[in-house]
Motif scaffolding. Structure first.
Motif, PDB file in Angstrom:
ATOM      1  N   PHE A  38       3.051  21.528  36.304  1.00 44.49           N
ATOM      2  CA  PHE A  38       4.082  21.179  37.274  1.00 44.49           C
ATOM      3  C   PHE A  38       3.531  20.856  38.662  1.00 44.49           C
ATOM      4  N   VAL A  39       2.506  21.562  39.079  1.00 50.50           N
ATOM      5  CA  VAL A  39       1.986  21.360  40.427  1.00 50.50           C
ATOM      6  C   VAL A  39       0.949  20.250  40.481  1.00 50.50           C
ATOM      7  N   ALA A  45       3.418  11.661  34.407  1.00 48.98           N
ATOM      8  CA  ALA A  45       3.678  12.572  33.280  1.00 48.98           C
ATOM      9  C   ALA A  45       5.168  12.563  32.954  1.00 48.98           C
ATOM     10  N   THR A  46       5.453  12.324  31.695  1.00 51.30           N
ATOM     11  CA  THR A  46       6.854  12.229  31.270  1.00 51.30           C
ATOM     12  C   THR A  46       7.431  13.627  31.031  1.00 51.30           C
ATOM     13  N   VAL A  47       8.739  13.640  30.886  1.00 53.66           N
ATOM     14  CA  VAL A  47       9.415  14.897  30.566  1.00 53.66           C
ATOM     15  C   VAL A  47       8.906  15.419  29.225  1.00 53.66           C
ATOM     16  N   ARG A  48       8.652  14.530  28.271  1.00 53.94           N
ATOM     17  CA  ARG A  48       8.158  14.927  26.956  1.00 53.94           C
ATOM     18  C   ARG A  48       6.815  15.640  27.060  1.00 53.94           C
ATOM     19  N   VAL A  49       5.909  15.127  27.911  1.00 53.66           N
ATOM     20  CA  VAL A  49       4.597  15.747  28.093  1.00 53.66           C
ATOM     21  C   VAL A  49       4.766  17.143  28.696  1.00 53.66           C
ATOM     22  N   ARG A  50       5.620  17.259  29.675  1.00 51.93           N
ATOM     23  CA  ARG A  50       5.857  18.569  30.297  1.00 51.93           C
ATOM     24  C   ARG A  50       6.545  19.524  29.331  1.00 51.93           C
TER      25      ARG A  50
END
Length: 175
Positions: A38-39, A45-50
């Motif tokens: 996150f930081v 970076a996509t939502v899927r990667v996160r």
């Protein structure tokens, strides 16, 4: 013979310390991975990667929980209570504590795998389902063991009374 018991006690303490160290290390890895995602994540970076990173962190935390719980079980049963696993009540309790952790960990791992694989490689979903099936089979076998073990406990009611008295002693000491 007492020195031989001290060797086993020392071995248990070393194993407990290693379980706790592994659990804490996995918690640290999970926290740092989550923080990094996150930081310090790339802006693209996509939502899927996160989301996948969060799932990986949950997996690490699940294994950390298993490690910590196993260390606690060994401490309580082998060090604090100095249990000799000989009566049916003690065997059922010891095995039950272990099985709870394993079944929950496998169930969470199945859930995480399904979430990851459904988007990335659905052809591998049967492998995730087999882990879930293994968790279900362990849960059924454990239930059967507890049910069959109940009859053995009834043959030795004094063992159940000893176990309950021992539990009350340990709880009084820890307060």
């Amino acid at each position: 013979m007492k020195w031989f018991e001290k060797i086993f006690l020392s071995g248990h303490i070393i194993v407990i310390a290693l379980f706790v160290a592994c659990g804490l290390s996995l918690m640290w890895l999970s926290a740092s991975e989550l923080w990094h995602s996150f930081v310090h994540a790339a802006p693209e970076a996509t939502v899927r990667v996160r989301f996948n990173t969060i799932l990986e962190c949950i997996g690490l935390l699940t294994i950390a929980l298993v490690s910590m719980e196993l260390g606690q079980t060994i401490f309580e049963e082998e060090v604090q209570r100095d249990v000799k696993v000989s009566n049916p009540t003690r065997v059922r309790r010891y095995l039950s504590r272990f099985m709870v952790v394993v079944v929950i960990a496998l169930s969470i791992e199945t859930l995480i795998s399904v979430f990851e694989l459904v988007h990335e490689s659905p052809e591998q979903l049967p492998y995730a389902a087999s882990v879930g099936g293994a968790a279900a089979a362990l849960l059924i076998a454990w239930g059967l063991f507890v049910r069959l073990n109940k009859g053995a406990e009834e043959l030795e009611p004094e063992a159940m009374q000893e176990t309950k008295a021992e539990d009350a002693e340990v709880e009084a000491e820890s307060e």
